[in-house]
Scaffold this motif. Sequence first.
Motif, PDB file in Angstrom:
ATOM      1  N   SER A   1      43.922 130.830  57.036  1.00 33.71           N
ATOM      2  CA  SER A   1      44.011 130.250  55.693  1.00 33.71           C
ATOM      3  C   SER A   1      44.910 129.016  55.782  1.00 33.71           C
ATOM      4  O   SER A   1      45.536 128.765  56.803  1.00 33.71           O
ATOM      5  N   GLY A   2      44.958 128.219  54.719  1.00 35.75           N
ATOM      6  CA  GLY A   2      45.620 126.927  54.795  1.00 35.75           C
ATOM      7  C   GLY A   2      47.120 126.980  55.004  1.00 35.75           C
ATOM      8  O   GLY A   2      47.833 127.773  54.381  1.00 35.75           O
ATOM      9  N   GLY A   3      47.617 126.115  55.890  1.00 36.03           N
ATOM     10  CA  GLY A   3      49.030 126.089  56.226  1.00 36.03           C
ATOM     11  C   GLY A   3      49.914 125.325  55.262  1.00 36.03           C
ATOM     12  O   GLY A   3      51.137 125.404  55.346  1.00 36.03           O
ATOM     13  N   TYR A   4      49.321 124.567  54.316  1.00 36.37           N
ATOM     14  CA  TYR A   4      50.134 123.863  53.329  1.00 36.37           C
ATOM     15  C   TYR A   4      50.493 124.843  52.214  1.00 36.37           C
ATOM     16  O   TYR A   4      50.264 124.602  51.025  1.00 36.37           O
ATOM     17  N   ALA A   5      51.061 125.972  52.587  1.00 38.31           N
ATOM     18  CA  ALA A   5      51.379 127.035  51.635  1.00 38.31           C
ATOM     19  C   ALA A   5      52.513 127.887  52.190  1.00 38.31           C
ATOM     20  O   ALA A   5      52.784 127.873  53.391  1.00 38.31           O
ATOM     21  N   GLU A   6      53.156 128.636  51.304  1.00 33.85           N
ATOM     22  CA  GLU A   6      54.303 129.440  51.736  1.00 33.85           C
ATOM     23  C   GLU A   6      53.900 130.622  52.601  1.00 33.85           C
ATOM     24  O   GLU A   6      54.696 131.086  53.432  1.00 33.85           O
TER      25      GLU A   6
ATOM     26  N   ARG B   1      57.821 120.308  55.822  1.00 29.95           N
ATOM     27  CA  ARG B   1      58.759 121.412  55.638  1.00 29.95           C
ATOM     28  C   ARG B   1      58.297 122.229  54.440  1.00 29.95           C
ATOM     29  O   ARG B   1      58.300 121.761  53.314  1.00 29.95           O
ATOM     30  N   VAL B   2      57.874 123.459  54.692  1.00 29.13           N
ATOM     31  CA  VAL B   2      57.368 124.310  53.630  1.00 29.13           C
ATOM     32  C   VAL B   2      58.477 125.157  53.028  1.00 29.13           C
ATOM     33  O   VAL B   2      58.591 125.293  51.806  1.00 29.13           O
TER      34      VAL B   2
END
Length: 311
Positions: free
Chosen positions: A93-98, A302-303
């Motif tokens: 699933s997408g990495g631009y997420a927590e 940086r998430v």
Amino acid sequence: MKAQVLNRFGDPDVFELTDVDSPAAGPGEVLVRVAVAAVNPLDAKIRSGAMSSVFPTPTPAILGSEIAGVVEATGADVTEPAVGERVVGFAASGGYAELVVTTPDRLAVVPSDLSLTRAATIPTAAETAQRALALIGVQPGETVVVNAAAGSVGSAAVQLLVSAGARVIGTASADNHDYVRALGATPVRYGDHLLDDLASVAPHGVHAALDAGGRGFVDQILGLVEPGRIVTIVDFAAGAKGVNVAAGNPFAIDAHTIAPVLDLAAAGDFATEIAGVVPLADIAEAHRLSERGHLRGKLLVRVADIPGANA
């Protein structure tokens, strides 16, 4: 959880930072709390819609296939990695997420003396460089040209080639020549100067070439190197000229080749550069930087602040 969501294709400002439902780890899956995600050139191409025929992406979507973080939970039948371990690799699933879900084969445990931030610079660069170089079978003593040698994939390829006993010539902008030289390669200029520079530094010829930057490099080098010993990761049309195209599938690759490179990095024997680190809220700016090109190293997002991210 917070995530940057792509609701439509277009310019970098189409992202929307919003709250979405958190994923859960099903059987055979791993849930990772993301500290750092990488921004790769392919991400920008998917966001713009340019890759829709190759990688169909239904919206809304969360992009980002390369992450580093800590295992939050594991599904049934998963014994490794364990909850609490620091990991790096590829997200399903997408990495631009927590939080992201992936599978154990797509993760590698990060050595204790390597930060998550530094580890996040390695997976795609190491896997892509190794896969591409395998297609041209470089032997010790051969001379190889790496296009875009200061970028993340290019610099990984340079170091792998040098360690294998090849002589490496790397194209780079003038500002990056000292960096390319420090990696063990002889730097040359891009563009119209390339062939003259190669004649000067490699008067006996070039055996193979890896194109990590495009911009007409394949057409230039075809006069010096036979097509079967050229590989590109960016010029997909070059296959019609007999050149090897290492396209791969970013949604199917695993992490089995990156653990040894992580160990080398932890020991100080594999160098990476960070082109920049931006907050998740500024993902649009990260994409603009990516599309400008000529970055030295990896661009990261940086998430979340997680212990060990910068250790």
